[in-house]
Design a protein around this motif. Structure first.
Motif, PDB file in Angstrom:
ATOM      1  N   ARG A 143      44.904  35.728  -4.818  1.00  0.00           N
ATOM      2  CA  ARG A 143      45.471  36.528  -5.897  1.00  0.00           C
ATOM      3  C   ARG A 143      44.920  37.959  -5.943  1.00  0.00           C
ATOM      4  O   ARG A 143      45.664  38.908  -6.039  1.00  0.00           O
ATOM      5  CB  ARG A 143      45.213  35.843  -7.255  1.00  0.00           C
ATOM      6  CG  ARG A 143      46.006  34.558  -7.455  1.00  0.00           C
ATOM      7  CD  ARG A 143      45.400  33.731  -8.565  1.00  0.00           C
ATOM      8  NE  ARG A 143      43.969  33.510  -8.307  1.00  0.00           N
ATOM      9  CZ  ARG A 143      43.127  32.947  -9.149  1.00  0.00           C
ATOM     10  NH1 ARG A 143      43.561  32.541 -10.326  1.00  0.00           N
ATOM     11  NH2 ARG A 143      41.853  32.784  -8.824  1.00  0.00           N
ATOM     12  N   SER A 146      40.730  34.658   1.225  1.00  0.00           N
ATOM     13  CA  SER A 146      40.037  35.943   1.051  1.00  0.00           C
ATOM     14  C   SER A 146      38.536  35.787   0.898  1.00  0.00           C
ATOM     15  O   SER A 146      37.802  36.768   0.919  1.00  0.00           O
ATOM     16  CB  SER A 146      40.613  36.680  -0.170  1.00  0.00           C
ATOM     17  OG  SER A 146      40.298  35.991  -1.365  1.00  0.00           O
ATOM     18  N   THR A 150      29.383  29.224  -0.524  1.00  0.00           N
ATOM     19  CA  THR A 150      30.508  30.151  -0.703  1.00  0.00           C
ATOM     20  C   THR A 150      30.403  30.785  -2.094  1.00  0.00           C
ATOM     21  O   THR A 150      29.642  30.296  -2.935  1.00  0.00           O
ATOM     22  CB  THR A 150      31.846  29.376  -0.669  1.00  0.00           C
ATOM     23  OG1 THR A 150      31.871  28.490  -1.809  1.00  0.00           O
ATOM     24  CG2 THR A 150      32.030  28.563   0.596  1.00  0.00           C
ATOM     25  N   ASN A 165      43.926  25.520   1.017  1.00  0.00           N
ATOM     26  CA  ASN A 165      42.493  25.602   0.758  1.00  0.00           C
ATOM     27  C   ASN A 165      42.173  26.179  -0.620  1.00  0.00           C
ATOM     28  O   ASN A 165      41.101  25.917  -1.165  1.00  0.00           O
ATOM     29  CB  ASN A 165      41.863  26.453   1.875  1.00  0.00           C
ATOM     30  CG  ASN A 165      40.478  26.952   1.536  1.00  0.00           C
ATOM     31  OD1 ASN A 165      39.501  26.214   1.664  1.00  0.00           O
ATOM     32  ND2 ASN A 165      40.376  28.197   1.086  1.00  0.00           N
TER      33      ASN A 165
HETATM   34  N1  LIG Z   1      32.144  25.270  -1.648  1.00  0.00           N
HETATM   35  C1  LIG Z   1      32.035  23.958  -1.743  1.00  0.00           C
HETATM   36  O1  LIG Z   1      30.948  23.416  -1.969  1.00  0.00           O
HETATM   37  C2  LIG Z   1      33.231  23.089  -1.548  1.00  0.00           C
HETATM   38  C3  LIG Z   1      34.522  23.580  -1.633  1.00  0.00           C
HETATM   39  N2  LIG Z   1      35.587  22.723  -1.465  1.00  0.00           N
HETATM   40  C4  LIG Z   1      36.961  23.208  -1.574  1.00  0.00           C
HETATM   41  O2  LIG Z   1      37.191  24.183  -0.570  1.00  0.00           O
HETATM   42  C5  LIG Z   1      38.134  25.139  -1.034  1.00  0.00           C
HETATM   43  C6  LIG Z   1      37.540  26.538  -0.892  1.00  0.00           C
HETATM   44  O3  LIG Z   1      36.375  26.599  -1.661  1.00  0.00           O
HETATM   45  P1  LIG Z   1      35.386  27.848  -1.649  1.00  0.00           P
HETATM   46  O4  LIG Z   1      35.510  28.579  -0.383  1.00  0.00           O
HETATM   47  O5  LIG Z   1      34.088  27.343  -2.112  1.00  0.00           O
HETATM   48  O6  LIG Z   1      36.047  28.722  -2.840  1.00  0.00           O
HETATM   49  P2  LIG Z   1      35.868  30.279  -3.213  1.00  0.00           P
HETATM   50  O7  LIG Z   1      35.900  30.323  -4.713  1.00  0.00           O
HETATM   51  O8  LIG Z   1      34.708  30.870  -2.536  1.00  0.00           O
HETATM   52  O9  LIG Z   1      37.228  30.926  -2.680  1.00  0.00           O
HETATM   53  C7  LIG Z   1      38.429  30.475  -3.224  1.00  0.00           C
HETATM   54  C8  LIG Z   1      39.606  31.207  -2.625  1.00  0.00           C
HETATM   55  O10 LIG Z   1      40.816  30.688  -3.195  1.00  0.00           O
HETATM   56  C9  LIG Z   1      41.546  31.752  -3.811  1.00  0.00           C
HETATM   57  N3  LIG Z   1      42.277  31.204  -4.952  1.00  0.00           N
HETATM   58  C10 LIG Z   1      41.776  30.557  -6.025  1.00  0.00           C
HETATM   59  N4  LIG Z   1      42.762  30.212  -6.872  1.00  0.00           N
HETATM   60  C11 LIG Z   1      43.918  30.635  -6.312  1.00  0.00           C
HETATM   61  C12 LIG Z   1      45.277  30.583  -6.703  1.00  0.00           C
HETATM   62  N5  LIG Z   1      45.672  30.017  -7.852  1.00  0.00           N
HETATM   63  N6  LIG Z   1      46.210  31.115  -5.873  1.00  0.00           N
HETATM   64  C13 LIG Z   1      45.842  31.698  -4.709  1.00  0.00           C
HETATM   65  N7  LIG Z   1      44.576  31.772  -4.298  1.00  0.00           N
HETATM   66  C14 LIG Z   1      43.624  31.259  -5.091  1.00  0.00           C
HETATM   67  C15 LIG Z   1      40.486  32.776  -4.155  1.00  0.00           C
HETATM   68  O11 LIG Z   1      40.986  34.095  -4.283  1.00  0.00           O
HETATM   69  P3  LIG Z   1      41.562  34.673  -5.706  1.00  0.00           P
HETATM   70  O12 LIG Z   1      40.603  34.251  -6.756  1.00  0.00           O
HETATM   71  O13 LIG Z   1      41.639  36.146  -5.494  1.00  0.00           O
HETATM   72  O14 LIG Z   1      42.903  34.060  -5.869  1.00  0.00           O
HETATM   73  C16 LIG Z   1      39.605  32.683  -2.915  1.00  0.00           C
HETATM   74  O15 LIG Z   1      40.204  33.346  -1.834  1.00  0.00           O
HETATM   75  C17 LIG Z   1      38.456  24.754  -2.479  1.00  0.00           C
HETATM   76  O16 LIG Z   1      39.630  23.978  -2.505  1.00  0.00           O
HETATM   77  C18 LIG Z   1      37.258  23.912  -2.879  1.00  0.00           C
HETATM   78  O17 LIG Z   1      37.561  22.978  -3.889  1.00  0.00           O
HETATM   79  C19 LIG Z   1      35.409  21.407  -1.200  1.00  0.00           C
HETATM   80  C20 LIG Z   1      34.160  20.893  -1.102  1.00  0.00           C
HETATM   81  C21 LIG Z   1      32.977  21.683  -1.268  1.00  0.00           C
END
Ligand SMILES: NC(=O)C1=CN([C@@H]2O[C@H](COP(=O)(O)OP(=O)(O)OC[C@H]3O[C@@H](n4cnc5c(N)ncnc54)[C@H](OP(=O)(O)O)[C@@H]3O)[C@@H](O)[C@H]2O)C=CC1
Ligand SMILES: CCCCCCCCCCCCCCCC(=O)[C@@H](N)CO
Length: 328
Positions: free
Chosen positions: A44, A21, A216, A116
């Motif tokens: 979520r 999302s 992000t 992810n």
């Molecule tokens: N941005 C960065 O610098 C980096 C990110 N990453 C990894 O990439 C991935 C995405 O990161 P990023 O886009 O920055 O994260 P964001 O926080 O921007 O987005 C996270 C997404 O995951 C969802 N989410 C979080 N917890 C849950 C859960 N328990 N169940 C279902 N959905 C969940 C959130 O929606 P909701 O809260 O509504 O559930 C949202 O859609 C992560 O695993 C992060 O560790 C890796 C390296 C670098």
């Protein structure tokens, strides 16, 4: 070497993205829709899912119109790809299995699962509560275990599918401020290595992504609690920030090429991944490593020296207790 089977992301391919999302997950979803894939996103919060679904639907209509203009496959002209947004917590196995089944009923068997969903809570080890370790293990590691477990039986039965684990640069290296986050991502990487070996020959394949700092909402959030020391080491190594679009584009290219280690925008990081000691395939051909000879260990040592001297200087300047000096 092992033969790789690419996963063409074409019209009809069903890609399910947890955490789709926002951020990187949403960028991946949009690019899959542009290719005409059917996409399911899971997260979520309903409000974010609704907003993302709107964006995805618009993108799907635009992609279908573009395909019609080029008079591509008749199917693509008739119907834009299926997009759906379903609410579930990846740490809840029952909920997850239910929505996965729902998603497959609507858009067909899942061809690609992208694990992810995740979060980063930077903090110094001595200051951070154990609950932060638990939370990141639960979401980043166990959430991906639940997702893979819910998708695997169907994939194995069909003899095809790909599961992508989104780890981090911090699954290749580690430095101050990321002890809890890196642990959850190293765990994921370790599991992926084992699972890959376990599934050889089944037609189900594994990919691992190691994103660098990516612009992000999650990145903005982690910056609100990032310790100064963490920022200092990060900056000293010359780490840069990449757009979610760019990171997603590279990941999808790697998926289509059937790569285990998905490419990163950062050359140094690609080299580091390739040089990792493990039984998984090398990111670059073995010959590249043989020809590079001692260059890679020397380069990584230079980065190690930078990270170490930055932390040592910072701790001295900020009043961390210092090792007693030997009497002279
Ligand atoms: N941005 C960065 O610098 C980096 C990110 N990453 C990894 O990439 C991935 C995405 O990161 P990023 O886009 O920055 O994260 P964001 O926080 O921007 O987005 C996270 C997404 O995951 C969802 N989410 C979080 N917890 C849950 C859960 N328990 N169940 C279902 N959905 C969940 C959130 O929606 P909701 O809260 O509504 O559930 C949202 O859609 C992560 O695993 C992060 O560790 C890796 C390296 C670098
Ligand atoms: C030849 C040797 C080259 C070595 C290159 C080293 C580059 C180091 C960069 C470290 C970047 C850390 C990004 C963290 C991303 C992340 O996961 C957080 N944003 C949490 O979400």
């Amino acid at each position: 070497m092992w033969r790789r089977r690419g996963s063409r992301l074409r019209p009809g391919t069903h890609v399910l993205i947890t955490g789709g999302s926002k951020g990187l997950g949403l960028a991946l979803a949009l690019q899959c829709v542009e290719r005409g894939c059917s996409v399911t996103i899971i997260a979520r919060k309903q409000a974010d899912l609704d907003a993302a679904l709107q964006q995805l639907t618009t993108a799907a209509q635009a992609a279908a119109a573009k395909a019609a203009q080029r008079s591509l496959a008749a199917a693509a002209i008739a119907s834009p790809s299926k997009v759906q947004a379903l609410s579930a917590d990846t740490t809840d196995h029952e909920q997850l299995s239910k929505v996965f089944a729902e998603a497959e009923q609507e858009a067909g068997p899942m061809d690609v699962l992208v694990c992810n969903a995740g979060l980063s809570l930077p903090g110094l080890f001595v200051e951070q509560d154990v609950s932060a370790f638990e939370q990141q293990m639960r979401v980043n590691f166990l959430g991906s275990v639940h997702s893979a477990k819910a998708a695997l039986p169907g994939m194995l039965q069909r003899g095809s599918g790909r599961i992508v684990f989104v780890t981090s640069s911090l699954a290749i290296l580690g430095f101050a401020g990321y002890s809890s986050y890196a642990a959850s991502k190293w765990a994921l990487r370790g599991m992926a290595d084992c699972l890959r070996n376990e599934l050889l020959g089944t037609g189900v394949e594994i990919s691992v992504a190691y994103p660098p700092d990516t612009d992000t909402p999650g990145y903005a959030q982690e910056n609100t609690c990032k310790p100064e020391l963490c920022v200092a080491v990060n900056d000293a190594m010359g780490s840069s920030l990449f757009s979610a679009d760019k990171v997603a584009r590279l990941l999808l290219r790697g998926i289509e090429q059937g790569k285990y280690h998905l490419p990163s925008a950062d050359l140094g990081q690609n080299l580091l991944v390739s040089g990792m000691t493990s039984l998984s395939p090398k990111r670059f051909p073995l010959l590249v490593h043989v020809l590079l000879g001692p260059i890679l260990p020397i380069a990584t040592s230079v980065f190690g020296w930078i990270a170490n001297s930055t932390a040592t200087k910072y701790n001295k300047a900020h009043g961390m207790p210092q090792r007693p000096q030997a009497d002279s």
